[in-house]
Scaffold this motif. Structure first.
Motif, PDB file in Angstrom:
ATOM      1  N   ASP A 324       0.834  -1.204   0.000  1.00  0.00           N
ATOM      2  CA  ASP A 324       0.000   0.000   0.000  1.00  0.00           C
ATOM      3  C   ASP A 324       0.870   1.257   0.000  1.00  0.00           C
ATOM      4  OD1 ASP A 324      -2.370   1.417  -0.066  1.00  0.00           O
ATOM      5  OD2 ASP A 324      -2.561   1.518   2.119  1.00  0.00           O
ATOM      6  N   THR A 325       1.890   1.227  -0.855  1.00  0.00           N
ATOM      7  CA  THR A 325       2.761   2.380  -1.045  1.00  0.00           C
ATOM      8  C   THR A 325       2.464   3.017  -2.396  1.00  0.00           C
ATOM      9  OG1 THR A 325       4.463   0.844  -1.852  1.00  0.00           O
ATOM     10  CG2 THR A 325       4.618   1.551   0.440  1.00  0.00           C
ATOM     11  N   ASP A 326       3.152   4.091  -2.698  1.00  0.00           N
ATOM     12  CA  ASP A 326       2.899   4.814  -3.949  1.00  0.00           C
ATOM     13  C   ASP A 326       4.220   5.231  -4.583  1.00  0.00           C
ATOM     14  OD1 ASP A 326       1.403   5.966  -5.975  1.00  0.00           O
ATOM     15  OD2 ASP A 326       1.290   7.915  -4.953  1.00  0.00           O
ATOM     16  N   LEU A 327       5.141   4.285  -4.694  1.00  0.00           N
ATOM     17  CA  LEU A 327       6.452   4.564  -5.267  1.00  0.00           C
ATOM     18  C   LEU A 327       6.381   4.658  -6.780  1.00  0.00           C
ATOM     19  CD1 LEU A 327       8.737   2.060  -3.299  1.00  0.00           C
ATOM     20  CD2 LEU A 327       8.233   4.438  -2.732  1.00  0.00           C
ATOM     21  N   THR A 328       7.240   5.504  -7.335  1.00  0.00           N
ATOM     22  CA  THR A 328       7.472   5.450  -8.779  1.00  0.00           C
ATOM     23  C   THR A 328       8.563   4.418  -9.047  1.00  0.00           C
ATOM     24  OG1 THR A 328       9.222   7.111  -8.733  1.00  0.00           O
ATOM     25  CG2 THR A 328       6.944   7.905  -8.958  1.00  0.00           C
ATOM     26  N   ALA A 329       8.687   4.005 -10.288  1.00  0.00           N
ATOM     27  CA  ALA A 329       9.740   3.051 -10.641  1.00  0.00           C
ATOM     28  C   ALA A 329      11.113   3.645 -10.354  1.00  0.00           C
ATOM     29  CB  ALA A 329       9.624   2.663 -12.115  1.00  0.00           C
ATOM     30  N   ARG A 330      11.265   4.941 -10.595  1.00  0.00           N
ATOM     31  CA  ARG A 330      12.547   5.594 -10.350  1.00  0.00           C
ATOM     32  C   ARG A 330      12.878   5.608  -8.859  1.00  0.00           C
ATOM     33  NH1 ARG A 330      17.530   7.005 -12.573  1.00  0.00           N
ATOM     34  NH2 ARG A 330      18.468   8.411 -11.081  1.00  0.00           N
ATOM     35  N   GLN A 331      11.896   5.888  -8.030  1.00  0.00           N
ATOM     36  CA  GLN A 331      12.137   5.893  -6.586  1.00  0.00           C
ATOM     37  C   GLN A 331      12.538   4.504  -6.092  1.00  0.00           C
ATOM     38  OE1 GLN A 331       8.328   7.494  -5.419  1.00  0.00           O
ATOM     39  NE2 GLN A 331       9.199   9.508  -4.918  1.00  0.00           N
ATOM     40  N   ALA A 332      11.845   3.492  -6.570  1.00  0.00           N
ATOM     41  CA  ALA A 332      12.178   2.125  -6.161  1.00  0.00           C
ATOM     42  C   ALA A 332      13.574   1.747  -6.629  1.00  0.00           C
ATOM     43  CB  ALA A 332      11.145   1.145  -6.716  1.00  0.00           C
ATOM     44  N   TYR A 333      13.915   2.143  -7.850  1.00  0.00           N
ATOM     45  CA  TYR A 333      15.252   1.873  -8.392  1.00  0.00           C
ATOM     46  C   TYR A 333      16.323   2.548  -7.552  1.00  0.00           C
ATOM     47  CZ  TYR A 333      19.231   2.609 -11.586  1.00  0.00           C
ATOM     48  OH  TYR A 333      20.489   2.683 -12.147  1.00  0.00           O
ATOM     49  N   GLU A 334      16.098   3.803  -7.175  1.00  0.00           N
ATOM     50  CA  GLU A 334      17.064   4.518  -6.346  1.00  0.00           C
ATOM     51  C   GLU A 334      17.207   3.843  -4.978  1.00  0.00           C
ATOM     52  OE1 GLU A 334      16.188   8.646  -6.024  1.00  0.00           O
ATOM     53  OE2 GLU A 334      16.362   9.037  -8.182  1.00  0.00           O
ATOM     54  N   ALA A 335      16.091   3.485  -4.386  1.00  0.00           N
ATOM     55  CA  ALA A 335      16.138   2.853  -3.072  1.00  0.00           C
ATOM     56  C   ALA A 335      16.870   1.521  -3.111  1.00  0.00           C
ATOM     57  CB  ALA A 335      14.715   2.654  -2.545  1.00  0.00           C
ATOM     58  N   ALA A 336      16.701   0.795  -4.199  1.00  0.00           N
ATOM     59  CA  ALA A 336      17.345  -0.520  -4.337  1.00  0.00           C
ATOM     60  C   ALA A 336      18.839  -0.408  -4.568  1.00  0.00           C
ATOM     61  CB  ALA A 336      16.698  -1.295  -5.485  1.00  0.00           C
ATOM     62  N   ASN A 337      19.319   0.788  -4.894  1.00  0.00           N
ATOM     63  CA  ASN A 337      20.733   0.951  -5.243  1.00  0.00           C
ATOM     64  C   ASN A 337      21.456   1.976  -4.376  1.00  0.00           C
ATOM     65  OD1 ASN A 337      21.325  -0.710  -7.829  1.00  0.00           O
ATOM     66  ND2 ASN A 337      19.323   0.237  -8.233  1.00  0.00           N
ATOM     67  N   ARG A 338      20.874   2.316  -3.235  1.00  0.00           N
ATOM     68  CA  ARG A 338      21.564   3.226  -2.317  1.00  0.00           C
ATOM     69  C   ARG A 338      22.868   2.598  -1.837  1.00  0.00           C
ATOM     70  NH1 ARG A 338      18.893   7.315   0.383  1.00  0.00           N
ATOM     71  NH2 ARG A 338      20.049   6.826   2.280  1.00  0.00           N
ATOM     72  N   VAL A 339      23.883   3.428  -1.682  1.00  0.00           N
ATOM     73  CA  VAL A 339      25.162   2.983  -1.131  1.00  0.00           C
ATOM     74  C   VAL A 339      25.206   3.391   0.332  1.00  0.00           C
ATOM     75  CG1 VAL A 339      27.669   3.240  -1.245  1.00  0.00           C
ATOM     76  CG2 VAL A 339      26.321   3.134  -3.356  1.00  0.00           C
ATOM     77  N   TYR A 340      25.419   2.401   1.195  1.00  0.00           N
ATOM     78  CA  TYR A 340      25.407   2.639   2.641  1.00  0.00           C
ATOM     79  C   TYR A 340      26.823   2.596   3.190  1.00  0.00           C
ATOM     80  CZ  TYR A 340      20.419   1.652   2.204  1.00  0.00           C
ATOM     81  OH  TYR A 340      19.088   1.669   1.833  1.00  0.00           O
ATOM     82  N   ASP A 341      27.197   3.611   3.950  1.00  0.00           N
ATOM     83  CA  ASP A 341      28.531   3.634   4.549  1.00  0.00           C
ATOM     84  C   ASP A 341      28.485   3.255   6.029  1.00  0.00           C
ATOM     85  OD1 ASP A 341      27.337   5.832   5.664  1.00  0.00           O
ATOM     86  OD2 ASP A 341      28.754   7.297   4.873  1.00  0.00           O
TER      87      ASP A 341
END
Length: 501
Positions: A324-341
């Motif tokens: 029940d979210t409202d993500l765009t494909a771009r937002q999901a793509y960005e979230a899936a590829n975040r770099v965590y330090d």
């Protein structure tokens, strides 16, 4: 030399029959291991360790029997097809390594690893490395003895590494890891300095919803549930045969993308296993070509497919419907590829820092095996190097040196294949994309047949017919190189983080 009716030497048929029986026992042992990690009651270890030890010993005895040596000698110089020569080559290699190792040591190692699993799990749960340390010491001693038997003149760690990657030597692994470190450290530093912040997902995502979505992801990718299943385990893994290849995952209610990524990763492993020739089961031609190639298949699907913008254009509506979210494909793509330090956990690491996790493990386990590092010092060294390489210190051993299951399996020498596989995944995907018209559009449309066909033709269907280096050159036209991965990383993360490089 006696021959069968179709001009295949009888010695070849006899050799293949013996190898097949050893293979079936090994696969049965794999099911015992899967059950222990997924479903077995906690009190079952004493019996399971004896069962697995006995099965390992019988399989070992079949392959080291003097008659196997006689059959190999009889086939030396025989007029065989290329495929049958490959079969003999692979069986000879296994026989020559195994015949040097006493059966009682094989049984002892199998028993010890079965007994080690619950010790590791309990120590990890309690966040107490000291509870696992004596077991780790025992496993290291057993594996050193094993390596000494296989080749007393070789680097013990190189001998153990060759169990997982027989045809790419340790110097190749060292070269690739060094190339990755040199290429990725400045990229990771540039990302840390960037003012761009990709989209992040937050919230609580129930395990039941995550399980349903991971099941949906497997169906979308084409996983054959008639020959597999999805379960949970403390450490995600895949195992099986071309008739039964299972996957496991795990869940964090605050990180829905982690379970999705790990499930797609294990799908890649299972997909390779299911793609091996069914009519070659029980033969080297029906087995995977080592851990580097196996890992390339999991990383290809996890990263080049599952973390692609094309995949999220396909899958974001299913994600939104589930949560029940409202993500765009771009937002999901960005979230899936975040770099965590600030991440200490390898299986939750992003695509770039992941390889620094591998470098750390490679260095530590190599020092352990050769005796340059004492077991009691592992937590301190681990935490110091995590700080030096990734800028973060684990809060406890459970997210430090106890997080991985591999050492409880006695799998020393395994870790370098993760990075080798990632490098090969990029190289294979580039070759596939060059031959498949508009692969991104096909992924966005949920059409995976062309990619699957390419992988089947160039990787899966060959089993162990070719050595690793030969298979890579046949599939991509060139030797293994880190260039494709580094170019892919620069382009992908340069765009995500607005880097001017």
């Amino acid at each position: 030399m006696a021959t069968t009716d179709d001009s295949v030497p009888a010695a070849y048929e006899d050799l293949l029959d013996r190898y097949g029986r050893a293979t079936y026992l090994g696969d049965a042992n794999g099911i015992l291991s899967w059950d222990q990690e997924v479903m077995m009651p906690e009190g079952g270890t004493p019996a399971r360790s004896k069962q697995r030890g006995a099965v390992s010993a019988v399989a070992h005895d079949i392959l080291v029997d003097d008659e196997v040596a006689d059959l190999l000698d009889e086939l030396d110089g025989a007029d065989l097809s290329d495929e049958r020569r490959a079969v003999v080559r692979e069986i000879r290699r296994e026989h020559e390594r195994k015949v040097r190792v006493p059966t009682d040591l094989v049984e002892e190692i199998s028993t010890a690893t079965a007994e080690a699993h619950p010790v590791w799990a309990d120590a990890r749960e309690a966040d107490e490395f000291d509870a696992f340390a004596p077991t780790l010491e025992r496993l290291l001693d057993l594996k050193r003895r094993y390596a000494e038997h296989v080749d007393p003149d070789a680097d013990h760690y190189a001998t153990l590494f060759a169990d997982y990657e027989p045809y790419l030597d340790l110097s190749t692994a060292e070269r690739v890891l060094e190339e990755l470190r040199e290429g990725l450290v400045p990229l990771i530093e540039a990302i840390a300095d960037s003012d761009t912040e990709p989209y992040a997902i937050s919230g609580t995502f129930p395990e039941s919803d995550q399980l349903e979505l991971t099941h949906e992801a497997l169906s979308t990718l084409g996983y054959d549930f008639e020959r597999g299943r999805l379960d949970t385990a403390p450490h995600p893994f895949s195992m099986g045969t071309q008739f039964d290849a299972r996957v496991t995952t795990r869940f964090d209610q605050s990180e829905p993308l982690d379970s999705l990524a790990s499930t797609i990763h294990e799908f890649g492993h299972a997909n390779y296993t299911l793609g091996l020739p069914q009519d070659a089961y029980g033969s080297p031609l029906g087995e995977h070509r080592g851990l580097t190639v196996h890992e390339s298949q999991s990383r290809l699907f996890e990263n080049h497919v599952g973390r692609s913008e094309a995949f999220w254009r396909l899958f974001v509506d299913r994600f939104n419907a589930q949560y029940d979210t409202d993500l765009t494909a771009r937002q999901a793509y960005e979230a899936a590829n975040r770099v965590y330090d600030d991440n200490c956990i390898r299986v939750e690491a992003d695509e770039l820092t992941y390889h620094l996790h591998i470098v750390l493990r490679f260095e530590i386990e190599r020092e352990l095996v050769v005796g340059d590092l004492a077991v009691e010092d592992v937590p301190t060294v681990w935490n110091d190097r995590m700080d030096a390489y990734l800028g973060v210190r684990p809060d406890g051993d459970d997210e430090g040196c106890l997080q991985d299951i591999h050492w409880s399996h006695g799998s020393f020498g395994y870790f370098p294949t993760y990075s080798l596989g990632s490098v090969l995944a990029a190289q294979l995907y580039a070759a596939a994309a060059a031959e498949i018209d508009d692969l991104d559009s096909k992924i966005e449309a949920g059409e995976f047949d062309a990619l699957q066909a390419w992988l089947r033709e160039n990787v899966h269907e060959h089993g162990r017919r070719y050595r690793t280096d030969e298979l890579i050159e046949r599939a991509t036209g060139e030797p293994l190189t880190a260039e494709y991965f580094l170019e892919y990383a620069e382009e992908k993360f340069g765009e995500l983080y607005d880097l001017d490089r």
